[in-house]
Enzyme design. Structure first.
Site, short mmCIF file in Angstrom:
data_model
loop_
_atom_site.label_atom_id
_atom_site.label_comp_id
_atom_site.label_asym_id
_atom_site.label_seq_id
_atom_site.Cartn_x
_atom_site.Cartn_y
_atom_site.Cartn_z
N HIS A 228 0.83 -1.21 0.00
CA HIS A 228 0.00 0.00 0.00
C HIS A 228 0.86 1.25 0.00
CE1 HIS A 228 -3.62 -2.22 2.02
NE2 HIS A 228 -3.32 -2.69 0.84
N TYR B 53 -8.78 4.24 8.80
CA TYR B 53 -8.85 4.56 10.23
C TYR B 53 -10.03 5.51 10.40
CZ TYR B 53 -4.17 2.61 10.86
OH TYR B 53 -3.09 1.76 10.93
N PRO C 53 -2.17 -0.56 19.36
CA PRO C 53 -2.03 -0.98 17.97
C PRO C 53 -2.39 0.08 16.92
CG PRO C 53 -3.96 -2.00 18.95
CD PRO C 53 -3.25 -1.28 20.06
N LYS D 133 2.70 -0.40 15.18
CA LYS D 133 4.16 -0.35 15.37
C LYS D 133 4.74 -1.55 16.11
CE LYS D 133 5.14 3.38 13.28
NZ LYS D 133 4.87 2.81 11.96
N TYR E 64 4.42 6.72 10.05
CA TYR E 64 3.60 5.55 9.76
C TYR E 64 4.37 4.53 8.91
CZ TYR E 64 -0.57 2.79 8.83
OH TYR E 64 -1.48 1.77 8.76
C1 PHB Z 1 -4.01 -5.22 11.25
O1 PHB Z 1 -4.18 -5.44 10.04
O2 PHB Z 1 -4.11 -6.13 12.09
C2 PHB Z 1 -3.72 -3.84 11.69
C3 PHB Z 1 -3.45 -2.87 10.76
C4 PHB Z 1 -3.20 -1.57 11.18
C5 PHB Z 1 -3.21 -1.27 12.53
C6 PHB Z 1 -3.44 -2.26 13.46
C7 PHB Z 1 -3.70 -3.55 13.06
O3 PHB Z 1 -2.98 0.02 12.92
#
Ligand code: PHB
Length: 391
Positions: free
Chosen positions: A72, A199, A291, A295, A383
């Protein structure tokens, strides 16, 4: 039994460390309390920074990742019923990849076994001794037999609840923050609602859209920290996702079979220093991030890259300066990731006592982050992963 580096824990940190040290000609012995099946099935986060993609490829364990990972260039934020895109690659020259932690664990275990690595699962009653001496030891029971491994160094890669951090004991300081919420995570067979992660801020709470493959999606919903996942029927989960994702994403949402459901607590935690004597902590044994910034695994892998470089300098040049600086080197990166993860978390979640002022402040922050070039650059470089150059 003797080894150069005894490693406790067969998660991404311990396995990657044994792989990197093997490539440097250093002998390791890895011990894990759980079974191989358990380690390979444990569902965790799934996002890797660009340098981790490169690390897997450069060290010969990237074949399946290159085929199966989803690459991505950006991410979306959803708020105010609209999707806002941030192009990470445009702002910092790097992207991210979605590749589940357990896939990395499977690839590493397969590779270590193919390389005749010493991996020992289902070890009981593990303890560490003499970490301040030149010959620290690991004791455990396997198949009813007491065993002792004498090591030059021990790497504690056994997670937040492991035995390594308590062994550091009195000298350590713990820095901690708990959040008044958790995440309900699901895996489902369903089509993606977007080409990249979303998000989502919503007044009912945060939601995240992620994926594992073109036909497997991963969603998270902010919930109570002690939420009972069984109280969430499949229908309730899909309804709540539609509300929180909002707009276009909600209109593309197609419910499918949910085959995994679990609740994760959210905390920030750092243990300083990450070393005592000849015991070095890496990954969740030393630090936990919420999460939201994705990270956790990336930090764990950064720790063991630093540790493998330091141990290589010790064995090949007799130079211990990187070992002496290990904790400091790791912690500089760890605290930046702590800051970023906390910042993402406070911007996107509904806090219990949040007043209108706080919600409007969050909206202003999201508006700023998705419209200012400077803010988008700052978000992108964090990020996609800060540089791994030496500290
Ligand atoms: C996940 O795909 O499990 C995942 C992706 C992004 C995050 C947290 C978990 O910020």
């Amino acid at each position: 039994m003797r080894t150069q580096v005894g490693i406790v824990g067969a998660g991404p940190a311990g396995l990657m460390l044994s792989h990197l040290l093997h490539r440097a000609g250093i002998d390791t012995f890895l011990i894990e309390a759980r079974s191989r099946d358990y380690c390979e099935a444990r569902i965790r986060a799934g996002l890797i920074e660009q340098w981790v993609v490169d690390l897997l490829s450069e060290t010969g364990i990237g074949e399946r990742m290159k085929r199966e990972a989803m690459f991505h260039d950006g991410i979306y934020f959803s708020f105010d019923d609209a999707l806002h895109h941030i192009n990470l690659r445009k702002h910092c020259g790097r992207g991210v990849a979605v590749y589940g932690q357990q896939e990395i664990v499977k690839d590493l275990i397969a590779r270590r076994l193919a390389d005749d690595g010493q991996l020992h699962f289902e070890a009981q009653g593990m303890t560490l001794a003499d970490i301040d001496s030149r010959k620290p030891t690991i004791h455990f029971t396997k198949d009813g037999k007491q065993q002792t491994i004498e090591c030059d160094f021990i790497a504690g890669c056994d997670g937040f609840h492991g035995i390594a951090r308590p062994a550091i004991g009195g000298i350590a300081t713990h820095y901690e923050r708990e959040y008044p919420f958790g995440w309900l995570g699901i895996l489902a067979e369903a089509p993606p609602v977007a080409d990249e992660l979303i998000y989502a801020w919503h007044e009912r709470g945060f939601a995240l859209f992620s994926m594992r493959s073109p036909s497997i999606v991963r969603y998270y919903l902010q919930c109570a920290p002690d939420e009972d996942a069984d109280k969430w029927s499949d229908a309730r989960i899909w309804d709540e996702l539609a509300i929180r994702l909002g707009g276009d994403a909600a209109s593309r949402l197609k419910p499918g079979r949910i085959f995994e459901k679990g609740v994760t607590a959210m905390r920030s935690f750092v243990c300083e220093p990450m070393r005592q004597g000849r015991l070095f902590l890496a990954g969740d044994a030393a630090h936990i991030v919420p999460p939201t910034g994705a990270k956790g695994m990336n930090l764990a892998l950064a720790d063991v890259v630093f540790l493998s470089r330091a141990l290589t300098a010790h064995y090949s040049e007799g130079n211990d300066s990187q070992l002496e600086n290990y904790s400091k080197t790791c912690l500089r990166r760890v605290w930046k990731a702590q800051r970023f993860s906390w910042w993402m978390t406070q911007m996107l979640h509904r806090f219990n006592a949040a007043k209108d002022f706080d919600m409007r402040r969050q909206m202003a922050e999201l508006d700023y982050v998705t419209s200012s070039e400077a803010a988008m650059t700052s978000l992108s470089e964090n990020y996609a992963g800060l540089p791994m150059a030496a500290a």
